[in-house]
Design an enzyme around this catalytic site. Structure first.
Site, PDB file in Angstrom:
ATOM      1  N   LYS A 270       0.842  -1.186   0.000  1.00 42.53           N
ATOM      2  CA  LYS A 270       0.000   0.000   0.000  1.00 42.53           C
ATOM      3  C   LYS A 270       0.887   1.249   0.000  1.00 42.53           C
ATOM      4  O   LYS A 270       1.977   1.240   0.582  1.00 42.53           O
ATOM      5  CB  LYS A 270      -0.861  -0.061   1.262  1.00 42.53           C
TER       6      LYS A 270
ATOM      7  N   SER B  72      -9.714   1.290   3.085  1.00 47.43           N
ATOM      8  CA  SER B  72      -8.690   2.131   2.487  1.00 47.43           C
ATOM      9  C   SER B  72      -7.665   1.292   1.740  1.00 47.43           C
ATOM     10  O   SER B  72      -6.984   1.775   0.858  1.00 47.43           O
ATOM     11  CB  SER B  72      -7.997   2.975   3.561  1.00 47.43           C
TER      12      SER B  72
ATOM     13  N   SER C  10      -9.142   0.661   8.597  1.00 49.73           N
ATOM     14  CA  SER C  10      -7.923   0.827   7.826  1.00 49.73           C
ATOM     15  C   SER C  10      -7.075   1.883   8.500  1.00 49.73           C
ATOM     16  O   SER C  10      -7.574   2.737   9.219  1.00 49.73           O
ATOM     17  CB  SER C  10      -8.250   1.236   6.393  1.00 49.73           C
TER      18      SER C  10
END
Length: 589
Positions: free
Chosen positions: A162, A243, A267
């Site tokens: 991420k 997220s 998240s």
């Protein structure tokens, strides 16, 4: 539009396994050397390269399968074979077997995933940027393999992280905000350095909800000004979930083998949100694959004191040793916190999940209903996920958001202080940037359609000035006590009998909210697909502190039972619903 729920363990991630546990932040370790390579000679072979070049002529281009109108939705994006190997849905063990036999190389796998990313990028938009060195890294790992050195089960396996997880390389770390573009992080995140050591190939960064949902209360889940709208490969028109939607969508859509997401409540961000709740987890299509990644990333980070709590609490030899099969269910006793969570689930999901639980019971497990959290009526919002539920009830000293917004102000300042090549140094700077660029960044309400409430969460955090007053500590103590000893632990100790785990419906956002406040692990397994929205949902196992080994055991046993049930439940491949639609904000269904 209303306030969309926060989904950290929600519908998209329930199309594959999610395993979130153990706090991790950043740490400095050397990366694999990124030496230059000659692709034709060292990876693909000169003859292969020549034949490919000769075939690419004006009258004989490479064929491309565009999605055909009216086609079976599940077949809209067929995934080609990779050097004769079926890469779609391939497990890590299958990839290792193919590489061990010489049928595939890490370079082959990386290139085939790259083709898949190009095939789907205009639809799911899961990938923010590719690592410019991913082929060099893959080639180096192929060279090590050829010399007889295998670094472990992740050797040569591509993965994504991420974009709030730091990587000290040629990629950005921005939480998908334009304002941090060009900033330079001081080191790899600890988990990234661990995965490099394990031989995994960092292929790129996944997109996410901007600032991991910390900036706005009313927003389009999965959207950022820098990355655009991440979408679910199951239904491109609805909330993609959490997220970490880019990481999730990439795994679900077979764009990569596994990915990392982050969790605070629903998240969170390794670009920090709350020192008391930030953690990180693995996303994969099978329990075993997720556990392989977990084994690589868990451990004590010398630069993060909170990880010292792991000492003596984690198993020697990792978590893979706890993987098992359906026979283990004969020794399991699971609780169903019905009033706490199950009563809040949609009827269709209840019916599907209870049918699965009946199969678990038939396999020998004991199921006990009514194993409630003692304080559920106080801490579980009846109206969906709400991390300011204490304030909703009139008690800010019983609200999770009371301390999260203070933590964010302080933690983000400490994080930004270590960055180079940026003038963004505080939350004040962040808020000002969004106001100065209101058209794209939505610093004010009702200007940018993806940020309907502007940056109201940022403003709430800014108003605290990071002051940890009595209300802060009261809220922290209340949330931890009510979700731990008076919550999950109370439910697990049912009438003096210690349960193996709690089975919960994770599409009910309050489930992972309670686990997040407690800091306890959760594993989510795929269960079914909603008949109306085509979005997947799951069955989750919730445990106490340091129960990852137990959860791995029971999750793998339930997964094996599902595999043996001849496809009646479990992972379903993407359906690509609404693949030509581009709504922003996405529908909150």
């Amino acid at each position: 539009m209303g306030f969309p729920p926060r989904h950290g363990f929600d519908r998209l991630k329930m199309s594959f396994l999610c395993l979130f546990s153990l706090t991790a932040t950043i740490h400095s370790l050397p990366v694999l050397a990124n030496t230059s390579i000659e692709m034709a000679s060292s990876s693909c072979g000169t003859s292969n390269a020549s034949s490919l070049a000769m075939s690419e002529t004006l009258d004989s281009p490479f064929l491309y399968d565009f999605p055909v109108l009216g086609q079976n939705p599940a077949e809209l994006f067929p995934m080609p074979h990779c050097n004769g190997f079926t890469l779609e849905e391939a497990t890590i063990d299958q990839l290792q077997d193919a590489m061990g036999k010489g049928n595939l190389t890490s370079v082959h796998i990386a290139i085939c995933y790259l083709q898949r990313i190009w095939q789907t990028r205009e639809y799911v938009n899961a990938i923010l940027e590719l690592n410019p060195d991913f082929l060099n890294i893959a080639s180096n790992l192929d060279t090590l393999r050829a010399a007889g050195t295998i670094l472990g089960p992740l050797h040569g396996i591509p993965f994504l992280i991420k974009d709030n997880i730091a990587s000290k390389d040629k990629m950005e770390t921005t939480a998908v905000s334009w304002m941090l573009l060009g900033s330079v992080v001081p080191r790899d995140a600890f988990v990234v350095s661990q995965l490099r050591k394990a031989g995994a190939v960092l292929m790129g960064k996944a997109t996410l909800s901007e600032w991991a949902d910390m900036r706005s209360s009313n927003y389009s889940e999965g959207y950022s000004a820098r990355g655009g709208q991440a979408r679910s490969p199951y239904n491109l028109t609805v909330n993609p979930g959490g997220s970490s939607s880019g990481s999730a969508g990439a795994v679900a859509g077979n764009l990569v083998t596994f990915a990392l997401g982050t969790e605070t409540d629903g998240s969170g961000i390794v670009i920090p949100e709350s020192t008391h709740q930030d953690t990180l987890g693995t996303l994969a299509r099978t329990v075993r694959d997720a556990v392989y990644a977990l084994d690589a990333i868990y451990g004590i980070d010398p630069l993060n004191n909170s990880t010292l709590a792991q000492e003596g609490k984690t198993p020697t030899g990792g978590y893979t040793q706890f993987l098992t099969n359906k026979d283990a269910l004969k020794d399991a006793t699971f609780g169903l916190p019905w009033q706490s969570f199950w009563a809040l689930a949609p009827p269709e999901q209840q019916a599907c999940l209870l049918a699965i639980i009946s199969e678990i019971e038939e396999a020998g497990a004991t199921i006990i209903n009514g194993t409630e959290l003692r304080d559920y009526e106080t801490i579980v919002s009846p109206d969906g996920w709400n991390w300011d539920y204490g304030m909703t009830r009139g008690y800010p000293n019983e609200s999770e958001f009371t301390y999260v917004k203070v933590d964010f102000y302080n933690n983000i300042k400490a994080y930004l202080a270590e960055l180079e090549n940026t003038d963004v140094r505080s939350l004040e700077d962040i808020v000002q940037y969004n106001n100065d660029n209101v058209g794209t960044e939505g610093g004010m309400p009702n200007i940018q359609p993806a940020f309907a409430s502007g940056q109201d969460y940022f403003l709430a955090s800014l108003a605290t000035q990071g002051i940890m007053d009595d209300t802060y500590y009261q809220a922290l103590n209340f949330c931890q006590t009510s979700t731990r000893e008076n919550g999950i632990d109370y439910a697990l100790n049912h009438n003096g009998k210690q349960l193996s785990a709690l089975l919960v419906p994770p599409d009910v956002g309050q489930t992972y909210q309670i686990a997040a406040q407690a800091g306890y692990p959760v594993i989510t397994l795929p269960a079914g697909v909603n008949g109306t929205t085509s979005m997947p949902f799951g069955l989750a196992l919730m445990g106490t502190a340091w129960s990852e080994a137990e959860l791995v055991k029971w999750a793998s046993a339930i997964e094996d039972l599902g595999i043996q049930s001849h496809g009646r439940w479990g992972r379903t491949k993407p359906l690509w619903g609404g693949y030509r639609k581009r709504s922003i904000p996405v529908l909150n269904l």
